[in-house]
Design an enzyme around this catalytic site. Structure first.
Site, short mmCIF file in Angstrom:
data_model
loop_
_atom_site.label_atom_id
_atom_site.label_comp_id
_atom_site.label_asym_id
_atom_site.label_seq_id
_atom_site.Cartn_x
_atom_site.Cartn_y
_atom_site.Cartn_z
CB CYS A 1 6.97 -4.44 9.07
SG CYS A 1 8.25 -3.54 9.98
CB CYS B 1 2.82 7.76 3.06
SG CYS B 1 3.25 6.61 4.38
CB SER C 1 9.33 5.03 15.23
OG SER C 1 8.76 5.46 14.01
CG LEU C 2 12.06 7.86 21.37
CD1 LEU C 2 13.39 7.41 20.83
CD2 LEU C 2 12.22 9.21 22.07
CG HIS C 3 6.71 4.78 19.17
ND1 HIS C 3 6.22 5.90 18.54
CD2 HIS C 3 7.03 3.92 18.17
CE1 HIS C 3 6.24 5.72 17.24
NE2 HIS C 3 6.73 4.53 16.98
CB CYS D 1 2.40 -1.08 13.83
SG CYS D 1 2.55 -0.82 12.05
CG ASN E 1 -4.23 6.54 13.45
OD1 ASN E 1 -4.96 7.50 13.68
ND2 ASN E 1 -3.08 6.66 12.83
CB CYS F 1 5.66 -1.64 16.49
SG CYS F 1 7.37 -1.24 16.06
N GLY G 1 6.81 -1.46 6.32
CA GLY G 1 8.21 -1.88 6.34
C GLY G 1 9.13 -0.96 7.12
CD GLU G 2 13.14 0.36 10.33
OE1 GLU G 2 12.19 0.84 10.95
OE2 GLU G 2 14.13 1.03 9.99
CD GLU H 1 -2.91 -1.18 2.30
OE1 GLU H 1 -3.95 -1.81 2.12
OE2 GLU H 1 -2.65 -0.59 3.36
CB CYS I 1 0.41 6.36 11.35
SG CYS I 1 0.93 7.93 10.72
CB SER J 1 9.88 7.10 9.45
OG SER J 1 9.42 6.81 10.75
N1 SAH Z 1 9.25 1.18 10.34
C1 SAH Z 1 9.39 2.61 10.23
C2 SAH Z 1 8.58 3.17 9.10
C3 SAH Z 1 7.06 3.06 9.29
S1 SAH Z 1 6.56 4.61 9.83
C4 SAH Z 1 9.09 3.26 11.56
O1 SAH Z 1 8.56 2.58 12.44
O2 SAH Z 1 9.42 4.42 11.75
C5 SAH Z 1 5.04 4.36 10.49
C6 SAH Z 1 4.80 5.37 11.61
O3 SAH Z 1 3.46 5.18 12.07
C7 SAH Z 1 5.70 5.08 12.78
O4 SAH Z 1 6.07 6.22 13.49
C8 SAH Z 1 4.80 4.19 13.59
O5 SAH Z 1 5.21 4.08 14.89
C9 SAH Z 1 3.47 4.88 13.42
N2 SAH Z 1 2.35 4.00 13.75
C10 SAH Z 1 2.32 2.66 13.66
N3 SAH Z 1 1.14 2.20 14.09
C11 SAH Z 1 0.40 3.25 14.46
C12 SAH Z 1 -0.92 3.41 14.97
N4 SAH Z 1 -1.73 2.35 15.18
N5 SAH Z 1 -1.34 4.65 15.23
C13 SAH Z 1 -0.55 5.71 15.00
N6 SAH Z 1 0.69 5.63 14.50
C14 SAH Z 1 1.17 4.41 14.24
#
Ligand code: SAH
Length: 359
Positions: free
Chosen positions: A114, A107, A218-220, A121, A294, A118, A163-164, A94, A337, A195
């Site tokens: 992936c 995007c 992507s810190l989180h 995700c 989301n 996470c 993907g990463e 996608e 996302c 990212s």
């Molecule tokens: N693998 C890379 C590239 C994907 S970016 C990375 O993780 O950075 C996708 C972005 O969307 C990341 O910042 C990820 O953490 C965020 N994301 C993933 N799942 C999400 C969700 N359910 N709600 C909001 N953001 C999300």
């Protein structure tokens, strides 16, 4: 002697020049081909009218330009468009077009699925099916630019789809070089954001690249314990190592590293988290992008209230950290996302995935 056709889409300009020369054709045709494929969005050699008829026929015999095929498109009420694209082997990915943010943004994906898993995700739930090739990564941009009428207009690219990117390092960087070619789309690295979850050897390699995209991490989470639960690669590359690599990362004047922070209700959204985040980022030219979760079926977290998000943002802003809250785009079409997922994942049955898609 029938040999495999050369796939123009997989080649940087100098490689295409070599491929032509090896087949007894003038090298300068490479620039013409690049212009047709990238600037005009054409892949049929017959339509490339500045090449002789004989050359077009030869090219058709020996070369192809493979392009991800659009199989469906969803349009969100907010203008976001999600494209499902099929690759040569039938796998699907996608890619998303997000208008006016304030720029036009594509995007795009770097892998089918992936491997990072996470916890919040949906793509992570698919597992990794395979890496994309450079041509498939750059091809998404060709397809989206043509579909949105933006071939001749500026747009941004975020490597934030499935993907990463640093887990598919070579193909990703090669795709960026293809997209950067002045004879093709000539996309400036300043318009591209990569990212990553923070794969430290990848960050160190990236720091030495001549073609350097903007960086988003992507810190989180703000403690290793918490982050390892949400972002499993943290067990191998803990926060301290990632932030150390960020401190060493060469930044152009006025540029900063973006830290993405998905906010999960009651998990990582407390004032203590915000204050720890401030401390972690000290000494780094940083901006923070808060992404309220989301939610999706199968994701065991909730989106925090606006009040909690605002309180968190205010703590950062009070400490002079630039902070923005990402508006979710395309939620009604599952283009937001973490919502990108297509069938064929390894970890779910087809029926389970269908349920996820339809819910
Ligand atoms: N693998 C890379 C590239 C994907 S970016 C990375 O993780 O950075 C996708 C972005 O969307 C990341 O910042 C990820 O953490 C965020 N994301 C993933 N799942 C999400 C969700 N359910 N709600 C909001 N953001 C999300």
């Amino acid at each position: 002697m029938a040999s495999q056709p050369v796939n123009v889409a997989e080649l940087e300009l100098p490689e295409l020049e070599d491929a032509l020369a090896e087949r007894g054709k003038p090298r300068f045709h490479a620039r013409q081909l690049y212009r047709w494929v990238y600037r005009r969005g054409l892949t049929d050699f017959e339509l490339m009218t500045d090449l002789s008829r004989a050359m077009r026929t030869e090219l058709r015999r020996e070369f192809i330009v493979s392009t991800p095929r659009g199989v469906s498109e969803d349009r969100s009420l907010d203008g976001t468009r999600k494209f499902v694209l099929e690759l040569a082997d039938g796998r699907r990915i996608e890619s998303v077009f997000i208008p006016d943010t304030p720029s036009m943004t594509f995007c795009i994906s770097t892998q089918v699925g992936c491997a990072m898993s996470c916890g919040f995700c949906l793509t992570g739930k698919m597992g990794l099916l395979r890496n994309l090739t450079a041509g498939e990564i750059a091809g998404q941009v060709r397809v989206l630019a043509a579909a949105t009428g933006l071939l001749d207009f500026p747009f941004n690219i975020v490597l934030m789809g499935m993907g990463e990117p640093l887990h598919n390092y070579d193909a990703t960087l090669k795709a960026l070089r293809i997209l950067h070619s002045e004879h093709g789309l000539a996309i400036s690295p300043r318009r591209i954001t990569l990212s990553t979850v923070g794969i430290v050897p990848g960050l160190e390699r990236l720091a030495r690249e001549p073609l350097m995209p903007n960086l988003a991490i992507s810190l989180h989470a703000t403690t290793d314990e918490q982050r390892a639960k949400l972002v499993p690669p943290n067990k191998k590359y803990p926060l301290g190592d990632i932030l150390e690599a960020c401190r060493r990362f060469p930044l152009k004047k006025r540029s900063r590293i973006t830290f993405e922070y998905v906010m999960l209700d009651g998990v990582n959204d407390t004032p203590e988290d915000a204050r720890r985040l401030v401390r972690l980022l000290s000494g780094i030219k940083a901006k923070v992008n808060l992404i309220p979760l989301n939610p999706a079926p199968g994701i065991p977290y909730d989106r925090p209230s606006d009040a909690r998000v605002d309180r968190f943002a205010q703590i950062l802003a009070d400490r002079h950290i630039t902070v923005s809250v990402r508006k979710s785009r395309g939620q009604d079409i599952r283009a937001a996302c973490g919502q990108l997922i297509v069938e064929g994942g390894t970890k779910k049955t087809a029926a389970q995935q269908m349920a996820l898609l339809l819910n």
